[in-house]
Structures are given as structure tokens and as C-alpha cells.
Enzyme design. Structure first.
Site, short mmCIF file in Angstrom:
data_model
loop_
_atom_site.label_atom_id
_atom_site.label_comp_id
_atom_site.label_asym_id
_atom_site.label_seq_id
_atom_site.Cartn_x
_atom_site.Cartn_y
_atom_site.Cartn_z
N SER A 158 -2.89 1.13 -5.55
CA SER A 158 -1.85 0.71 -6.49
C SER A 158 -2.48 0.41 -7.84
O SER A 158 -3.66 0.06 -7.92
CB SER A 158 -1.16 -0.56 -5.97
OG SER A 158 -0.32 -1.13 -6.96
N TYR A 200 -0.85 -8.92 -2.35
CA TYR A 200 -0.68 -7.47 -2.24
C TYR A 200 -1.66 -6.77 -3.18
O TYR A 200 -2.32 -5.80 -2.79
CB TYR A 200 0.76 -7.10 -2.57
CG TYR A 200 1.03 -5.61 -2.65
CD1 TYR A 200 1.28 -4.88 -1.49
CD2 TYR A 200 1.05 -4.94 -3.86
CE1 TYR A 200 1.53 -3.51 -1.54
CE2 TYR A 200 1.30 -3.58 -3.93
CZ TYR A 200 1.54 -2.87 -2.77
OH TYR A 200 1.79 -1.52 -2.83
N LYS A 234 -4.96 -4.18 -2.37
CA LYS A 234 -5.13 -2.84 -2.93
C LYS A 234 -6.48 -2.71 -3.64
O LYS A 234 -7.08 -1.63 -3.65
CB LYS A 234 -3.98 -2.52 -3.88
CG LYS A 234 -2.62 -2.39 -3.16
CD LYS A 234 -2.63 -1.33 -2.08
CE LYS A 234 -1.26 -1.09 -1.50
NZ LYS A 234 -1.24 0.04 -0.54
#
Length: 289
Positions: free
Chosen positions: A180, A193, A197
Site C-alpha cells: 500500500s 494497517y 504494509k
């Protein structure tokens, strides 16, 4: 994007409690689909979480380029629908239910692929979760564990299952992790999150170093804000979408095929001199010098 959204607003958006489905949505231009030019004939690919969004686009583009593809999802109905739809295009596709967090499911996915197609040349790790939002030091332990179990640990364990079979195949092989833009630009309210990544970029480099002698290339793709169900709380809300667009040079949200095309390139011989790298496809959101 996240720097501009207050924590309270972001929580509401991501929990889909403030989405105004009746409001007029801004439309964003995207490029017309171009013919596939990569040759992946005789290649066999596994794509996790591949019955919708980015994963589906990746599976479709790989199959359109000649690969035989195994799609997977946690729900049988989604698998059946996707296999039927792709077969209508004349593509070589099989499907199986797989929850990547479950050891038995990971093994079943690998064995199913070997049974149907006889080997594995390409592995795209696309599965990810984000069960909670908040600043990093507000993250509950169970949320942290869930995110890292699926986004990082499962990706590594599935790679560990697949590589011995890839090693047996002739020609070049490829692994791609879906990371990401958040791996480079941490979204404060998506902090855990984002960190997961970033960890995927480290996994990419570590696996690339070990797999290079096996003629297996390992790279990552880092999408920006893409119009998928995963990001729908942002992409379908005009205010949130406007904030997401503000720092983007291209001033449009991504579509799944924007990422599917990049991943197909990374799996092809056109990327034969690339390993241990990450490609950012984020409409001009800055990630590095």
C-alpha cells in the site's frame, strides 16, 4: 489524506456509518482498458482474495495474458461466481475456498493448484484485513494481532508453502505482495494497517534475497486509494473522496485495473531484471525521492 481527516470523521467513514448513499457522487476519469501484451502462456498462478476488486483484476489480467489461474475467497459463492464469469471469457481458471489465516486452507490451496495444473509459477499475495482504526498507541492487542496475522504472517507462511513447488518449475517465476502507499506514508488513523504494509516491504526484500538463486523474482505493488469495496467508505463518500484526491497529482481515484496491469507486468519477463523492489501506483501520491 488521513492527515486531513479528523480521527472521529475517519472512524465514521471507515465504519460506514456516515456514508450518504443518496448523495450525488463525483465521477473520476480512468484510462480505457488496453490490450494485454504480456506472454504468460504455460504459467500457473495463485492469487489470494481474488473474487473482487484488485484481486479479481489481477487474476483476470494474468489469465488474459495466458496464465492458468487459481482464484480464492473465504466464501464458496464468490469463488463459483468468479470462476464462471472468467470462464465465459474463455480463460483457464479454477477456484477454491481459502482463508489465508488457516493453515489447513493454505495447504489445500497449494495442493488444489498442483492437482489442477501440475505446478506453480506465480504467487500474488493479495489478502488483507483492517478490522480497526485509530492512532498507533490506541490499537488494541487483538486488532494488532489480527492485522499482522493476515497481512504479514499469512503471506509469509503461504510463500513458505509455495516456494518449494515454484523451485521445481522451469523458467522465471514471480511472487508479488500487495502492499500500500500507506507503507511509505503512514495514515495516522490507519496506523496499524499501514505498519503491516511497511512490514510487507521488508518481507519482499527478505524473500527476494533468499529466492534469487532459485530464479524466483519477488516484488511488491503499493496501490493508492482504489475504488473497491475495501475502500468504499472513502471512495463512495464525496467529502472523503475529495480529501483523498487533494494531494494526488493525477486528481483521480484508482480503479482495480490500474493495479492489475502493474502486477501482470511484475509477473512477466518484461520485469525479468527486477526483484526486491516495490512499485507505487497511487496517482502521484509521493512515496520517496
Amino acid at each position: 489524506m488521513a492527515n486531513r481527516l479528523s480521527l472521529a470523521v475517519a472512524k465514521n467513514l471507515l465504519l460506514k456509518t456516515t456514508t450518504n448513499s443518496g448523495a450525488a457522487l463525483r465521477t473520476f476519469s480512468s484510462p480505457a482498458k488496453k490490450p494485454i501484451s504480456y506472454n504468460l502462456e504455460k504459467k500457473v498462478a495463485i492469487v489470494t482474495a481474488s473474487t473482487d476488486g484488485i484481486g479479481l483484476s489481477i487474476a483476470q489480467r494474468l489469465a488474459q495474458s495466458g496464465a492458468s489461474v487459481v482464484v480464492s475467497s473465504r466464501k464458496q459463492a464468490n469463488v463459483d461466481r468468479t470462476v464462471a464469469d472468467l470462464r465465459k471469457e474463455g480463460l483457464s481458471v479454477e477456484g477454491i475456498v481459502c482463508h489465508v489465516g488457516k493453515d489447513a486452507d493454505r495447504k489445500a490451496l497449494v495442493n488444489f493448484t498442483l492437482e489442477k495444473f501440475g505446478g506453480i509459477d506465480i504467487f500474488v499475495s493479495n489478502a488483507a484485513v483492517n478490522p480497526g482504526v485509530g492512532m498507533i498507541l490506541e490499537t488494541e492487542e487483538e486488532v494488532w494481532d489480527k492485522i499482522f496475522d493476515i497481512n504479514v504472517k499469512a503471506a509469509m507462511l503461504l510463500t513458505k508453502e509455495i516456494v518449494p513447488h515454484m523451485e521445481k518449475r522451469e523458467g522465471t517465476k514471480a511472487i508479488v505482495y500487495n502492499a500500500s502507499i500507506g507503507a511509505y506514508q503512514i495514515f495516522p488513523v490507519l496506523s496499524t494497517y499501514s505498519v503491516s504494509k511497511t512490514a510487507l516491504l521488508g518481507l519482499t526484500k527478505a524473500v527476494a534475497a533468499q529466492c534469487a538463486p532459485l530464479n524466483i523474482r519477488v516484488n511488491a505493488v503499493c496501490p493508492g486509494v482504489v475504488q473497491t469495496k475495501f475502500a468504499s467508505a472513502i471512495t463512495t463518500n464525496p467529502e472523503a473522496a475529495e480529501e483523498a484526491l487533494r494531494p494526488m497529482l493525477m486528481k483521480r481515484l484508482g480503479v482495480p485495473d490500474d493495479i492489475g496491469g502493474v502486477v501482470t507486468f511484475l509477473c512477466s519477463d518484461d520485469a525479468s531484471y527486477m526483484t526486491g523492489e516495490s512499485i507505487v501506483a497511487a496517482g502521484g501520491l509521493f512515496s520517496r525521492l
